[in-house]
Write an enzyme that holds these catalytic residues in place. Sequence first.
Site, PDB file in Angstrom:
ATOM      1  N   GLN A   1      -3.990  -8.119  -6.248  1.00 18.82           N
ATOM      2  CA  GLN A   1      -4.551  -7.281  -5.180  1.00 18.82           C
ATOM      3  C   GLN A   1      -5.290  -6.093  -5.783  1.00 18.82           C
ATOM      4  OE1 GLN A   1      -0.845  -6.509  -3.149  1.00 18.82           O
ATOM      5  NE2 GLN A   1       0.158  -6.015  -5.082  1.00 18.82           N
TER       6      GLN A   1
ATOM      7  N   ASP B   1      10.563  -5.349   1.955  1.00 16.40           N
ATOM      8  CA  ASP B   1       9.577  -4.265   2.032  1.00 16.40           C
ATOM      9  C   ASP B   1       8.221  -4.836   1.632  1.00 16.40           C
ATOM     10  OD1 ASP B   1       8.123  -1.964   2.043  1.00 16.40           O
ATOM     11  OD2 ASP B   1       9.107  -1.057   0.299  1.00 16.40           O
ATOM     12  N   SER B   2       7.599  -5.543   2.563  1.00 17.70           N
ATOM     13  CA  SER B   2       6.375  -6.277   2.248  1.00 17.70           C
ATOM     14  C   SER B   2       5.132  -5.505   2.660  1.00 17.70           C
ATOM     15  CB  SER B   2       6.380  -7.608   2.993  1.00 17.70           C
ATOM     16  OG  SER B   2       6.245  -7.364   4.373  1.00 17.70           O
ATOM     17  N   THR B   3       3.992  -5.990   2.198  1.00 18.24           N
ATOM     18  CA  THR B   3       2.710  -5.556   2.745  1.00 18.24           C
ATOM     19  C   THR B   3       2.472  -6.311   4.053  1.00 18.24           C
ATOM     20  OG1 THR B   3       1.618  -7.295   1.499  1.00 18.24           O
ATOM     21  CG2 THR B   3       1.746  -5.148   0.447  1.00 18.24           C
TER      22      THR B   3
END
Length: 278
Positions: free
Chosen positions: A34, A158-160
């Site tokens: 990313q 705890d993701s995007t």
Amino acid sequence: MNEPELWFTERQTQNLSIGLRVAATLHTEQTPYQSLAVYDTVEYGRLLVLDGCVMTTDADEFVYHEMMTHVPLHTHPQPRSVLVVGGGDGGVVREVLKHPSVERVVLAEIDERVVAVAKEFFPAIAQGLNDPRVELQMGDGIRYVQDHPDEFDVILVDSTDPVGPAVGLFQEPFYQSIYRALKADGLMVAQSESPFANKQIVHDVFHIAKRVFPQAFLYLASVPTYPTGLWSFTLGTKKYHPLQDVSDLRLQQTRYYTGDVHKAAFALPAFVRQHIQE
Ligand code: AG3
């Protein structure tokens, strides 16, 4: 001559954006997974950005990290082993480590550059990552969860947003693996986006959790720099109930979370309650 104003803008939906005035660009790179950037903003301190999306800022990171962590960790009577999937900045790990019963925290993060940049530019958020109780597992969190059955008391996702490497973190097979990776009385929380901007995701994650776990709950917190500022978390639990079994407040050092906030977070506005009941 006046300096031109610099602004970071996240296009949150096709028709909605948030802007933060930038004092300085501190870092930009393209990782294998990313784009990653760090800005110094005038209003909210340092800002961490992945693929154009706000991940966290110095000013409001405590809300998200405390609410993702202390609600489930106070629901479990004695959390000893905790897995964090994503969350490479370390904010959730820092909060987990505040619980004295915790012996082991595994951080399964796919992008080691997020960890490195957080350590360099966000030392207050990343401070827990060097604690001896923390084990860094750089790689695919989905794979890690599949390979570790019956191991964790609490799992925190705890993701995007569900784009790129995070798509699978919003799908049912991942939650089935989480169920299996949890001990017989384990529970999990996943960040599940905004009830205004991401209605479908809120609905889908909640219903996945309801199918996979005996009990599922949605709770809310106000995170000013996330789309619309109203943010949801989905809790899936095998045994403990987040309102009936909540243990005595073990913490003093929080800025958002309190015993009252824990209870209040589950009080859903009518439109949210109706939406997830559909
Ligand atoms: N987790 C990301 C929340 C999603 C924000 N979405 C957005 N800005 N469009 C944040 C990681 C913090 N540890």
